[in-house]
Design a protein around this motif. Structure first.
Motif, mmCIF file in Angstrom:
data_model
loop_
_atom_site.group_PDB
_atom_site.id
_atom_site.type_symbol
_atom_site.label_atom_id
_atom_site.label_comp_id
_atom_site.label_asym_id
_atom_site.label_seq_id
_atom_site.Cartn_x
_atom_site.Cartn_y
_atom_site.Cartn_z
ATOM 1 N N PHE A 41 28.319 44.646 44.995
ATOM 2 C CA PHE A 41 27.928 45.951 44.473
ATOM 3 C C PHE A 41 27.046 45.741 43.250
ATOM 4 O O PHE A 41 27.256 44.821 42.461
ATOM 5 C CB PHE A 41 29.157 46.787 44.122
ATOM 6 N N GLY A 42 26.065 46.632 43.082
ATOM 7 C CA GLY A 42 25.009 46.430 42.112
ATOM 8 C C GLY A 42 25.420 46.444 40.657
ATOM 9 O O GLY A 42 25.371 45.431 39.962
ATOM 10 N N THR A 43 25.827 47.577 40.135
ATOM 11 C CA THR A 43 26.149 47.682 38.708
ATOM 12 C C THR A 43 27.586 48.099 38.445
ATOM 13 O O THR A 43 28.000 48.191 37.297
ATOM 14 C CB THR A 43 25.216 48.687 38.015
ATOM 15 N N GLY A 44 28.316 48.378 39.514
ATOM 16 C CA GLY A 44 29.700 48.803 39.355
ATOM 17 C C GLY A 44 30.308 49.142 40.700
ATOM 18 O O GLY A 44 29.688 48.941 41.752
ATOM 19 N N TYR A 45 31.519 49.663 40.650
ATOM 20 C CA TYR A 45 32.243 49.972 41.885
ATOM 21 C C TYR A 45 33.076 51.218 41.659
ATOM 22 O O TYR A 45 33.737 51.368 40.617
ATOM 23 C CB TYR A 45 33.145 48.800 42.258
ATOM 24 N N THR A 46 33.044 52.123 42.637
ATOM 25 C CA THR A 46 33.803 53.371 42.578
ATOM 26 C C THR A 46 34.680 53.476 43.810
ATOM 27 O O THR A 46 34.234 53.181 44.934
ATOM 28 C CB THR A 46 32.861 54.593 42.522
ATOM 29 N N THR A 47 35.923 53.902 43.615
ATOM 30 C CA THR A 47 36.807 54.144 44.747
ATOM 31 C C THR A 47 37.788 55.253 44.397
ATOM 32 O O THR A 47 38.020 55.552 43.216
ATOM 33 C CB THR A 47 37.575 52.865 45.133
ATOM 34 N N SER A 48 38.356 55.863 45.423
ATOM 35 C CA SER A 48 39.360 56.895 45.227
ATOM 36 C C SER A 48 40.708 56.240 44.944
ATOM 37 O O SER A 48 41.125 55.315 45.648
ATOM 38 C CB SER A 48 39.467 57.790 46.458
ATOM 39 N N VAL A 49 41.386 56.723 43.905
ATOM 40 C CA VAL A 49 42.700 56.206 43.534
ATOM 41 C C VAL A 49 43.709 57.339 43.708
ATOM 42 O O VAL A 49 43.523 58.430 43.156
ATOM 43 C CB VAL A 49 42.721 55.702 42.075
ATOM 44 N N PRO A 50 44.771 57.125 44.494
ATOM 45 C CA PRO A 50 45.766 58.192 44.692
ATOM 46 C C PRO A 50 46.387 58.659 43.382
ATOM 47 O O PRO A 50 46.348 57.956 42.365
ATOM 48 C CB PRO A 50 46.809 57.526 45.598
ATOM 49 N N ALA A 51 46.973 59.833 43.412
ATOM 50 C CA ALA A 51 47.647 60.370 42.228
ATOM 51 C C ALA A 51 48.737 59.425 41.766
ATOM 52 O O ALA A 51 49.469 58.848 42.573
ATOM 53 C CB ALA A 51 48.239 61.735 42.559
ATOM 54 N N LYS A 52 48.849 59.244 40.464
ATOM 55 C CA LYS A 52 49.871 58.398 39.849
ATOM 56 C C LYS A 52 49.966 57.045 40.561
ATOM 57 O O LYS A 52 51.026 56.624 41.007
ATOM 58 C CB LYS A 52 51.225 59.112 39.848
ATOM 59 N N ASP A 53 48.824 56.408 40.642
ATOM 60 C CA ASP A 53 48.749 55.129 41.346
ATOM 61 C C ASP A 53 47.619 54.310 40.731
ATOM 62 O O ASP A 53 46.954 54.750 39.781
ATOM 63 C CB ASP A 53 48.507 55.366 42.837
ATOM 64 N N SER A 54 47.402 53.138 41.275
ATOM 65 C CA SER A 54 46.355 52.274 40.747
ATOM 66 C C SER A 54 45.762 51.441 41.864
ATOM 67 O O SER A 54 46.328 51.327 42.957
ATOM 68 C CB SER A 54 46.911 51.355 39.652
ATOM 69 N N VAL A 55 44.617 50.823 41.576
ATOM 70 C CA VAL A 55 43.966 49.861 42.457
ATOM 71 C C VAL A 55 43.715 48.610 41.627
ATOM 72 O O VAL A 55 43.193 48.698 40.503
ATOM 73 C CB VAL A 55 42.642 50.419 43.015
ATOM 74 N N LEU A 56 44.089 47.453 42.162
ATOM 75 C CA LEU A 56 43.891 46.187 41.474
ATOM 76 C C LEU A 56 42.804 45.394 42.189
ATOM 77 O O LEU A 56 42.901 45.149 43.396
ATOM 78 C CB LEU A 56 45.192 45.379 41.435
ATOM 79 N N LEU A 57 41.786 44.990 41.433
ATOM 80 C CA LEU A 57 40.632 44.285 41.975
ATOM 81 C C LEU A 57 40.404 42.985 41.225
ATOM 82 O O LEU A 57 40.799 42.845 40.062
ATOM 83 C CB LEU A 57 39.371 45.146 41.824
ATOM 84 N N THR A 58 39.735 42.051 41.885
ATOM 85 C CA THR A 58 39.135 40.929 41.179
ATOM 86 C C THR A 58 37.634 40.990 41.403
ATOM 87 O O THR A 58 37.158 41.366 42.484
ATOM 88 C CB THR A 58 39.700 39.579 41.645
ATOM 89 N N ILE A 59 36.893 40.632 40.350
ATOM 90 C CA ILE A 59 35.442 40.746 40.348
ATOM 91 C C ILE A 59 34.837 39.369 40.107
ATOM 92 O O ILE A 59 35.310 38.610 39.250
ATOM 93 C CB ILE A 59 34.963 41.697 39.229
ATOM 94 N N GLY A 60 33.800 39.042 40.863
ATOM 95 C CA GLY A 60 33.035 37.827 40.623
ATOM 96 C C GLY A 60 31.605 38.189 40.310
ATOM 97 O O GLY A 60 30.865 38.622 41.197
ATOM 98 N N GLY A 61 31.211 38.048 39.046
ATOM 99 C CA GLY A 61 29.864 38.432 38.638
ATOM 100 C C GLY A 61 29.211 37.373 37.778
ATOM 101 O O GLY A 61 29.565 36.191 37.827
ATOM 102 N N THR A 62 28.290 37.799 36.966
ATOM 103 C CA THR A 62 27.536 36.915 36.083
ATOM 104 C C THR A 62 27.836 37.272 34.644
ATOM 105 O O THR A 62 27.708 38.438 34.245
ATOM 106 C CB THR A 62 26.023 37.057 36.334
ATOM 107 N N GLU A 63 28.234 36.279 33.857
ATOM 108 C CA GLU A 63 28.528 36.525 32.448
ATOM 109 C C GLU A 63 27.279 37.015 31.722
ATOM 110 O O GLU A 63 26.188 36.463 31.894
ATOM 111 C CB GLU A 63 29.021 35.252 31.763
#
Length: 700
Positions: free
Chosen positions: A414-436
């Protein structure tokens, strides 16, 4: 008067025949500074240090199981044995869980004539050494429990047993820690019920306990991990590092007999976010896990673990393992979740965005270049889209890969960021591999103030080991100072520290940033005196180039520090609120997080308690989750200005005006230094706007 310290780098000495000259200066003599990479200097120097080339793994936060949440004081040999067997059968050891911790209830306060703890052998056949031996027989580590006071929690809060007096270790710290180690225990949790009732000083009490733990380990040869459990009282994040590997930051997450609570979980998470305190093997502890306890769904279990992992917290399960479902076991054992929590860099995640109230993004800097973990947290009652931007995480605005930790699936680039729907009172856990994104490196070099010392020749006889770095003359500590450290904005930065430690054990140094509370940093062995490594800390810097990082060590043996690299986390950027009249900053005393703490003036140092984010909602937020608040929605002169959990109230909204005033939207009154005083500790309140310089502020 100044101290001259000679630091030697064996490999480079052999090659360059140079000794680095370090001068500790007082106000009368210019201080040693860190020179930005590429700066000119008249002194001989080695090649630039590659600060991030060898990140050294720091000790990870403990993982295991503890008895309290499910059993309270109703424990004995058979209860613990059954949990050990279920722990092994569920495959938790293979996933990284090590400890079986026996909590409150094992001891009813009796001692023999020599003051040694005695236990009921009808409940603990063979004594406590027998259960420790059984735990060890499964390849696990054993933990035990006591209190810092004379009377433990079982006396003040009996749960499952009658009140038991004298279940604390006060007056017996050395004796009890030695006994625990002799019995074979590897971990000791020291509670605060007696200490709290008695009004003990937490820092000095736990320091005495820490000293006793070290003495016991030296006597028996068995390391004993200390867990400080004073519930965040007296701000242990200010002094826990160097004293213990972990310290509690909040009250119990669940009281025995109560169902797990989503709100309690969030509260404990919010209270554990002290990123400057957590580093190099020292951890904030938001308490045991409620995962798998009756009343929590699988989604809540995953969200709970996601928050603990992003904060790098100890993972101590508290459910009844004999009734654990395969689903719960699978959640606890998720290898990618555990990898986030146990990341070898050992840093804590920080809040990097909250575009709308309750839609929060937390980012954690992981080991390796361009690696991040991210939690998208939805605290609201409806599903919402949440966005993480790479720039907020300190990554370049280039394509980055995204992976979902719980589904263990790659989601793409993904180019400059990432958007996703998160259920009510919940979370999404991601790992990101980018450029420092680019950082700035400062090398440990002498300045023009030390040119008279130039360089000192050394023979290769010094190449075989470290030079002893000791105090001279007036007994001053060893000190290395990096001046002129720059930051584009006030906020949290990552500092990578390049060093050499050829010892077989860690060395430590005390780091002070500007005038903030100091913290002890541990430098693990790098393998030899010719091998360099890097550890990381998170610090809060002020906008501009007046920041100073000072490393000191009162002992004769200190790590050999080479350079630091400073990298931004733009999502944390805020501002100091600087009084025009006083030149001092709006401050929350001593890093306190308690609701109702009144803001006051203090010398500006850009600490986390002085870094304020002005949001699009007109909030002034400190610590990432506390808002500047007109106490009890007051509208009268003298209304206290305090911190409180951000709640969207109009008494937490402020107009930052072009004339330098800051007005409370609810009251229409100005932020005011009380009585036009300018001294440290001057309280901040609301007062009718009058154009006074004590009501003028600069946010920078």
């Amino acid at each position: 008067m100044f101290t001259l310290i000679v630091r030697m780098r064996p490999r480079r000495l052999c090659r360059n025949a140079l000794v680095r000259v370090v001068v500790l200066a007082t106000a009368a003599v210019g201080a040693l500074v860190g020179v930005p990479h590429g700066a000119d200097t008249d002194l001989a120097r080695t090649e630039p240090t590659a600060v991030t080339s060898n990140q050294v793994s720091v000790p990870s936060a403990p993982m295991g199981w503890a008895s309290w949440n499910s059993f309270a004081a109703k424990i004995d040999y058979n209860v613990i044995k059954a949990q050990v067997d279920a722990f092994v059968a569920a495959g938790l050891p293979a996933a990284g869980y090590q400890y079986i911790n026996i909590d409150e209830g094992w001891w009813q306060g009796t001692r023999d004539s020599a003051g040694n703890i005695t236990v009921d052998t009808s409940e603990w056949p063979g004594g406590m050494s027998a259960i420790a031996d059984y735990i060890h027989s499964k390849g696990l580590k054993a933990g035990i429990y006591t209190d810092a006071g004379k009377n433990g929690c079982g006396y003040y809060f009996p749960t499952g047993r009658p009140a038991a007096p004298n279940t604390g270790s006060e007056g017996h710290y050395a004796q009890d820690m030695l006994k625990f180690s002799t019995w074979g225990f590897d971990f000791v949790k020291v509670d605060w019920c007696g200490g709290d009732v008695e009004g003990l000083d937490a820092r000095s009490s736990y320091q005495a306990i820490s000293d006793a733990v070290a003495q016991a380990a030296a006597a028996t040869g068995r390391p004993l991990t200390l867990s400080v459990c004073n519930w965040g009282k007296q701000n242990p994040w200010n002094w826990g590092a160097g004293m213990a590997p972990m310290w509690r930051t909040s009250n119990d997450i669940v009281f025995f007999g109560n169902a797990p609570s989503w709100s309690n979980m969030l509260s404990n998470f919010d209270q554990t976010l002290h990123p400057a305190a957590q580093h190099t093997g020292y951890y904030n502890d938001p308490d045991m896990l409620m995962v798998g306890m009756p009343g929590f769904t699988a989604a809540q279990n995953r969200a709970h673990l996601s928050l603990w992992a992003i904060s790098g917290a100890p993972l101590l399960a508290g459910n009844d393992l004999t009734t654990m479902t395969a689903e719960t076991a699978g959640i606890l054992k998720n290898p990618e979740l555990i990898a986030v929590d146990q990341d070898p860099r050992g840093l804590q995640g920080v809040k990097v965005a909250e575009d709308s109230t309750g839609l929060q993004v937390y980012g954690k800097v992981l080991s390796g270049s361009g690696k991040r973990a991210v939690v998208l947290l939805n605290r609201t009652s409806s599903a919402q889209n949440v966005t993480v931007r790479w720039s907020d995480l300190g990554l370049a605005s280039a394509s980055a890969t995204v992976r979902n930790v719980w589904s263990q699936t790659d989601l793409g680039g993904f180019g400059t960021g990432y958007t996703t729907s998160v259920p009510a009172k919940d979370s999404v856990l991601l790992t990101i591999g980018g450029t420092e994104a680019a950082g700035t490196t400062y090398e440990a070099e002498s300045t023009a103030n030390t040119k008279a010392g130039s360089a000192v020749n050394a023979s290769c006889a010094n190449c075989s080991g470290a030079a002893k770095v000791g105090s001279v003359g007036n007994g001053a500590a060893n000190t290395l100072r990096f001046n002129g450290v720059a930051a584009g904005s006030t906020g949290v930065k990552v500092v990578d520290i390049a060093y050499v430690n050829g010892d077989g054990k860690p060395r430590t140094a005390v780091l002070q940033v500007n005038g903030q509370t100091a913290t002890t940093v541990s430098f693990p062995p790098t393998g030899s005196w010719s091998a360099s490594g890097t550890v990381s800390v998170e610090v809060s810097l002020a906008k501009g180039s007046a920041n100073t990082l000072t490393f000191s060590n009162a002992s004769a043996w200190a790590p050999d520090l080479d350079a630091v690299k400073v990298s931004d986390l733009p999502g944390t950027n805020g501002a100091e609120i600087i009084g025009q009249q006083s030149g001092r900053c709006a401050d929350i005393f001593n890093g306190t997080i308690t609701n109702g703490t009144q803001a006051a003036l203090w010398d500006c140092n850009a600490g986390g308690n002085q870094s304020w984010t002005y949001t699009a909602r007109k909030e002034l937020v400190v610590y990432g989750n506390k808002c500047l608040d007109a106490y009890q929605a007051g509208r009268t002169n003298g209304t206290k200005v305090v911190i409180w959990d951000c709640n969207g109230g109009i008494n937490q909204t402020w107009n930052v005006n072009a004339d330098g005033t800051v007005t409370n939207v609810n009251a229409g009154l100005c932020l005011d230094a009380s009585g036009a005083a300018t001294a440290n500790g001057t309280a901040l309140d609301l007062w009718a706007c009058n154009g006074g310089s004590n009501q003028k502020w600069t946010l920078q």
